[in-house]
Design an enzyme around this catalytic site. Structure first.
Site, PDB file in Angstrom:
ATOM      1  N   LYS A  83       4.748 -14.418   4.443  1.00 20.92           N
ATOM      2  CA  LYS A  83       4.720 -15.441   3.399  1.00 20.92           C
ATOM      3  C   LYS A  83       6.144 -15.601   2.877  1.00 20.92           C
ATOM      4  CE  LYS A  83       2.343 -18.414   0.915  1.00 20.92           C
ATOM      5  NZ  LYS A  83       1.863 -19.664   1.540  1.00 20.92           N
ATOM      6  N   ASP A 115      -9.940  -7.950   9.135  1.00 20.50           N
ATOM      7  CA  ASP A 115     -11.345  -8.044   8.743  1.00 20.50           C
ATOM      8  C   ASP A 115     -11.892  -9.442   9.022  1.00 20.50           C
ATOM      9  OD1 ASP A 115     -11.232  -5.446   7.942  1.00 20.50           O
ATOM     10  OD2 ASP A 115     -11.758  -5.806   5.852  1.00 20.50           O
ATOM     11  N   TYR A 139       0.812  -1.211   0.000  1.00 14.27           N
ATOM     12  CA  TYR A 139       0.000   0.000   0.000  1.00 14.27           C
ATOM     13  C   TYR A 139       0.850   1.266   0.000  1.00 14.27           C
ATOM     14  CZ  TYR A 139      -3.784  -3.179   1.467  1.00 14.27           C
ATOM     15  OH  TYR A 139      -4.700  -4.204   1.552  1.00 14.27           O
ATOM     16  N   ASP A 178      -1.503 -17.899   4.998  1.00 14.60           N
ATOM     17  CA  ASP A 178      -2.602 -18.820   4.719  1.00 14.60           C
ATOM     18  C   ASP A 178      -2.897 -19.708   5.920  1.00 14.60           C
ATOM     19  OD1 ASP A 178      -0.071 -19.850   4.261  1.00 14.60           O
ATOM     20  OD2 ASP A 178      -0.634 -21.032   2.513  1.00 14.60           O
ATOM     21  N   ASP A 233      -4.461  -6.025   6.834  1.00 18.26           N
ATOM     22  CA  ASP A 233      -5.760  -5.537   6.380  1.00 18.26           C
ATOM     23  C   ASP A 233      -6.745  -6.699   6.256  1.00 18.26           C
ATOM     24  OD1 ASP A 233      -7.779  -3.972   5.359  1.00 18.26           O
ATOM     25  OD2 ASP A 233      -6.795  -3.565   3.447  1.00 18.26           O
TER      26      ASP A 233
END
Length: 362
Positions: free
Chosen positions: A183, A244, A136, A216, A240
């Protein structure tokens, strides 16, 4: 900061933003904390549509010299791209260097959780998200735009400085453990940097239990047993998404609060995780809890921990009694829910007993 240390800037914003900010401001008023509100009604989509800029240098100066900022929501369906939202949120996060995004998640009542196993519902954790780097950061570009040969690149920017300080922040808000999520097996360069910084941070904070998960696996673990986590720390995009997901496990975005912080400068931007929700704007059914709980984080940030706890207990009491908006299974309006919280706060000794986790980054 300026000598005007009790001034709080408020950005109601768009859509349901002004509707949920109103009861949050009423909470600040009833607590009589001695703060003065500086409301920036002009920072919204209408201003952006008419001038091409929603946040002027003068607005930014008012925000920078205030003690903290409370934001409702920004976003408008008339604007097809994200330039407007980025011009407000990304500008504030970058200009004020609000590198730590702090999202506490608590299950307010068992009936709000979609988890089938009731022994795994007691969610009380924090997602700590690096807030100024990663995907971002805005670094990248495209060429041959609109053609079949179009190439688009977004850079996952990571620095030793940025990663190290968010890891240290995560340890500063932990009670018992910190789990780093990345990751590194697939995103090698950034992953290796995160892993080196992580091992250095673990050595600096030997008193905590620590663990590592790929993103994951972390998503799967959050769904199967969110009670396993105390603090999760991760990069901008993973944070992010995971925050959520965790919010959904605890009742939805209507109860999800957040803080954007720089502990060194004491700057803070506090906002509900939800967006401007234009589909329900003006209907009077928007859930104000996320804004009220974001105000509680702001109150704690100002040094009023007891009062912040009282706000959280007032929300918990409203949820327990089923006096909530339709998204949580109730029938009350935004204003009616706000009135319920205020009534709880006006009860004798409302601010006496300490509640559960609450830390806005001292």
């Amino acid at each position: 900061m300026s000598g005007d240390s009790k001034r709080i800037t408020v950005i109601p914003g768009d859509g349901i933003g002004p509707e949920v900010i109103e009861p949050a401001l009423a909470v600040l008023d009833v607590l009589a904390l001695g703060v003065r509100l500086d409301v920036l009604d002009q920072v919204n989509a209408e201003t952006y549509l008419s001038t091409g800029s929603a946040l002027s240098p003068a607005d930014l100066d008012r925000i920078r010299t205030s003690e903290a900022t409370l934001l409702g929501a920004v976003g408008d369906p008339r604007l097809g791209d994200t330039a407007y939202v980025r011009s407000v949120l990304t500008t504030l996060r970058s200009e004020l260097d609000l590198y730590a995004n702090y999202r506490p998640v608590r299950l307010w009542h068992d009936r709000l959780s979609p988890l089938r196993d009731d022994t795994r519902r007691a969610i009380d954790c924090v997602i700590v998200r690096e807030n100024t780097e990663g995907l971002y950061s805005g670094v990248g570009g495209s060429t041959r735009t609109g053609s079949p040969q179009e190439i688009a690149i977004d850079v996952d920017l990571n620095t030793h400085h940025g990663v190290s300080r968010i890891l240290d922040f995560a340890f500063s808000v932990a009670r018992r453990s910190v789990c780093v999520v990345d990751k590194a097996n697939a995103v090698r360069n950034g992953g290796q940097l995160w892993q080196r910084c992580w091992h250095e941070a673990v050595e600096r904070h030997p008193q905590f239990d620590t663990s590592h998960l790929y993103v994951d696996a972390a998503a799967m673990k959050l769904v199967t047993d969110p009670t396993a986590f105390d603090v999760i720390v991760t990069n901008n995009s993973y944070g992010d998404i995971l925050s959520d997901l965790t919010a959904a496990l605890a009742g939805g975005l209507g109860v999800a609060a957040s803080a954007n912080l720089n502990p060194a400068t004491r700057q803070g931007l506090f906002e509900p995780v939800h967006g401007s929700a234009p589909d329900i704007a003006g209907t009077g059914i928007a859930n104000p809890f996320a804004a009220i709980l974001s105000a509680a984080l702001l109150i704690e940030h100002l040094g009023h921990a007891e009062e912040a706890d009282a706000v959280r207990r007032a929300v918990a009491a409203a949820v327990e009694a089923g006096r909530v908006t339709p998204d949580l299974g109730g029938s009350l309006s935004t204003k009616e829910v706000g009135a319920v919280v205020l009534a709880e706060l006006r009860q004798p000794n409302a601010g006496r007993t300490r509640g559960r986790r609450c830390h806005a980054g001292a």
